[in-house]
Motif scaffolding. Structure first.
Motif, PDB file in Angstrom:
ATOM      1  N   GLU A   1      22.595   7.891 -61.081  1.00 44.71           N
ATOM      2  CA  GLU A   1      21.439   7.488 -60.277  1.00 44.71           C
ATOM      3  C   GLU A   1      20.212   7.153 -61.117  1.00 44.71           C
ATOM      4  O   GLU A   1      19.192   6.721 -60.562  1.00 44.71           O
ATOM      5  CB  GLU A   1      21.093   8.582 -59.275  1.00 44.71           C
ATOM      6  CG  GLU A   1      22.180   8.816 -58.239  1.00 44.71           C
ATOM      7  CD  GLU A   1      21.753   9.792 -57.161  1.00 44.71           C
ATOM      8  OE1 GLU A   1      20.767   9.502 -56.444  1.00 44.71           O
ATOM      9  OE2 GLU A   1      22.392  10.846 -57.033  1.00 44.71           O
ATOM     10  N   GLY A   2      20.304   7.362 -62.421  1.00 46.83           N
ATOM     11  CA  GLY A   2      19.146   7.070 -63.249  1.00 46.83           C
ATOM     12  C   GLY A   2      19.501   7.075 -64.715  1.00 46.83           C
ATOM     13  O   GLY A   2      20.629   7.396 -65.113  1.00 46.83           O
TER      14      GLY A   2
ATOM     15  N   LEU B   1      16.585  -2.443 -63.325  1.00 44.06           N
ATOM     16  CA  LEU B   1      16.665  -1.098 -62.782  1.00 44.06           C
ATOM     17  C   LEU B   1      16.649  -1.117 -61.254  1.00 44.06           C
ATOM     18  O   LEU B   1      17.439  -0.425 -60.599  1.00 44.06           O
ATOM     19  CB  LEU B   1      15.514  -0.247 -63.310  1.00 44.06           C
ATOM     20  CG  LEU B   1      15.542   0.116 -64.795  1.00 44.06           C
ATOM     21  CD1 LEU B   1      14.190   0.687 -65.215  1.00 44.06           C
ATOM     22  CD2 LEU B   1      16.659   1.114 -65.102  1.00 44.06           C
TER      23      LEU B   1
ATOM     24  N   ARG C   1      19.964  14.741 -59.023  1.00 45.25           N
ATOM     25  CA  ARG C   1      20.272  13.340 -59.329  1.00 45.25           C
ATOM     26  C   ARG C   1      20.633  13.257 -60.804  1.00 45.25           C
ATOM     27  O   ARG C   1      19.848  13.634 -61.659  1.00 45.25           O
ATOM     28  CB  ARG C   1      19.075  12.453 -59.014  1.00 45.25           C
ATOM     29  CG  ARG C   1      18.693  12.457 -57.523  1.00 45.25           C
ATOM     30  CD  ARG C   1      17.469  11.591 -57.262  1.00 45.25           C
ATOM     31  NE  ARG C   1      16.359  12.029 -58.079  1.00 45.25           N
ATOM     32  CZ  ARG C   1      15.588  11.220 -58.808  1.00 45.25           C
ATOM     33  NH1 ARG C   1      15.815   9.918 -58.814  1.00 45.25           N
ATOM     34  NH2 ARG C   1      14.593  11.696 -59.510  1.00 45.25           N
TER      35      ARG C   1
ATOM     36  N   GLY D   1      21.574  11.519 -64.359  1.00 47.02           N
ATOM     37  CA  GLY D   1      21.301  10.343 -65.182  1.00 47.02           C
ATOM     38  C   GLY D   1      21.972  10.484 -66.537  1.00 47.02           C
ATOM     39  O   GLY D   1      22.637  11.488 -66.827  1.00 47.02           O
TER      40      GLY D   1
ATOM     41  N   LEU E   1      18.606   2.238 -60.103  1.00 46.44           N
ATOM     42  CA  LEU E   1      18.494   3.303 -61.095  1.00 46.44           C
ATOM     43  C   LEU E   1      17.049   3.761 -61.252  1.00 46.44           C
ATOM     44  O   LEU E   1      16.143   2.949 -61.449  1.00 46.44           O
ATOM     45  CB  LEU E   1      19.006   2.823 -62.445  1.00 46.44           C
ATOM     46  CG  LEU E   1      20.508   2.535 -62.563  1.00 46.44           C
ATOM     47  CD1 LEU E   1      20.815   1.883 -63.910  1.00 46.44           C
ATOM     48  CD2 LEU E   1      21.328   3.812 -62.389  1.00 46.44           C
ATOM     49  N   ALA E   2      16.846   5.064 -61.171  1.00 41.72           N
ATOM     50  CA  ALA E   2      15.565   5.648 -61.552  1.00 41.72           C
ATOM     51  C   ALA E   2      15.498   5.738 -63.070  1.00 41.72           C
ATOM     52  O   ALA E   2      16.507   5.575 -63.763  1.00 41.72           O
ATOM     53  CB  ALA E   2      15.418   7.027 -60.925  1.00 41.72           C
ATOM     54  N   VAL E   3      14.304   6.019 -63.608  1.00 41.10           N
ATOM     55  CA  VAL E   3      14.157   6.023 -65.063  1.00 41.10           C
ATOM     56  C   VAL E   3      13.118   7.039 -65.507  1.00 41.10           C
ATOM     57  O   VAL E   3      12.113   7.269 -64.818  1.00 41.10           O
ATOM     58  CB  VAL E   3      13.776   4.613 -65.589  1.00 41.10           C
ATOM     59  CG1 VAL E   3      12.411   4.171 -65.048  1.00 41.10           C
ATOM     60  CG2 VAL E   3      13.808   4.548 -67.109  1.00 41.10           C
TER      61      VAL E   3
ATOM     62  N   LEU F   1      15.226  13.644 -62.532  1.00 36.35           N
ATOM     63  CA  LEU F   1      16.533  13.339 -63.084  1.00 36.35           C
ATOM     64  C   LEU F   1      17.044  14.503 -63.939  1.00 36.35           C
ATOM     65  O   LEU F   1      16.277  15.200 -64.601  1.00 36.35           O
ATOM     66  CB  LEU F   1      16.474  12.088 -63.952  1.00 36.35           C
ATOM     67  CG  LEU F   1      16.397  10.739 -63.232  1.00 36.35           C
ATOM     68  CD1 LEU F   1      16.264   9.611 -64.251  1.00 36.35           C
ATOM     69  CD2 LEU F   1      17.625  10.519 -62.353  1.00 36.35           C
TER      70      LEU F   1
END
Length: 312
Positions: free
Chosen positions: A61-62, A90, A35, A37, A95-97, A279
């Motif tokens: 994606e993040g 988010l 994924r 980011g 979105l991942a973080v 990520l």
């Protein structure tokens, strides 16, 4: 050391009302599927809301969110409301973080990254990292990343090491209580600059289960003795956060993909083979002047490199 920094804040406040119960966690990512980011420190000229929207629109994606003056300042007023707003943003964008803590002048307007855990007065850094953990918990972050800092010349190496271990122990306890993995990043030129140094630090902390590794792919090419894919394989069981950029041997400069010496298809294949599910965030902190264009180019490059890696 006197840094001109304001006095340390009082004990870390709760970012939100804990009596409301834990926030729902995001669904766990699929192991082995990379994924991609992008670091918000590469969008320093954008409002955070705008940066998140651009990255989501591009197909990331993040995000690796660096807490900073204009990007969710952990010391400004109204923190709880601002964290809740970012969490909603988010979630709405899918979105991942992960949380990054490498802001240059957040704690001291005169000295880059000061104070660190190695300084005579590290309280402000400890407080910042504790707040970062709390913010990470409320954002549903997959990890909170930190590093050692450069040893001040007046601090003996043994004293610096003792301070680092003590500071990390405090932050590890905070992260364990919050249920957030901590990713420690070896950084060239800092007291812990390579994977071997991270292993030594982990052992000194008695290998706490939540103390993982933030691996910068460019740093591996910069100074590690093993080829980059072998570095990934060697630490696969400990990875909680990956930063990605191009770099040349012996030169600590984050470069766009293709401008350095790294062959990326085998690196991305190594991450996939390791079952890494966090990520993989582009780390180009000096490219904010052309952030949307650079982010688009980076995503195209990494997607193509991942496809080539799958064919090996």
């Amino acid at each position: 050391m006197t840094t001109g920094t304001p006095a340390a804040a009082p004990a870390t406040p709760a970012v939100r009302d804990q009596s409301a119960g834990p926030l729902p966690r995001r669904s766990p990512p699929e192991p082995g599927r990379l994924r991609l980011g992008y670091g918000t420190n590469g969008f320093a000229n954008h409002r955070l809301d705008d940066a998140l929207a651009v990255l989501a629109d591009l197909g990331y994606e993040g995000v690796a969110l660096t807490l900073d003056h204009d990007h969710l300042d952990p010391f400004a007023s109204g923190l709880a409301g601002r964290v809740a707003a970012v969490r909603r943003r988010l979630d709405a964008l899918g979105l991942a973080v992960v949380i990054e803590t490498g802001a240059r002048y957040l704690l001291d307007p005169w000295h880059k990254h000061a104070p660190t855990l190695l300084h005579d007065e590290p309280a402000r850094r400890v407080e910042f990292l504790r707040r970062a953990v709390r913010i990470g918990a409320d954002l549903g972050a997959e990890a909170v990343s930190c590093w050692a800092g450069v040893r001040p010349p007046e601090v003996p190496p043994s004293v610096a090491w003792e301070r680092l271990v003590a500071g990390c122990a405090t932050v590890c306890a905070e992260a364990a209580a919050a249920g957030v993995p901590l990713g420690f990043e070896p950084e060239p030129g800092m007291l812990v600059e390579d994977i071997a140094g991270w292993r030594r630090l982990r052992a000194a902390l008695d290998a706490p289960p939540g103390f993982g590794l933030t691996l910068d792919i460019g740093h591996c090419r910069r100074l590690e003795p093993l080829p980059v894919p072998d570095c990934v394989a060697a630490v696969a069981d400990h990875l909680v956060n990956v930063q990605i950029d191009d770099m040349r041997r012996g030169v600590h400069e984050h470069l766009e993909f293709g401008a350095g010496e790294i062959d990326f298809p085998p690196v991305l294949a190594a991450l996939a083979d390791a079952g890494y599910h966090g990520l993989v965030a582009v780390e180009l902190p000096r490219h904010s002047h052309a952030a949307p264009t650079v982010a688009a180019r980076s995503l195209d490059f990494l997607r193509a490199a991942a496809r080539r890696g799958e064919g090996r």
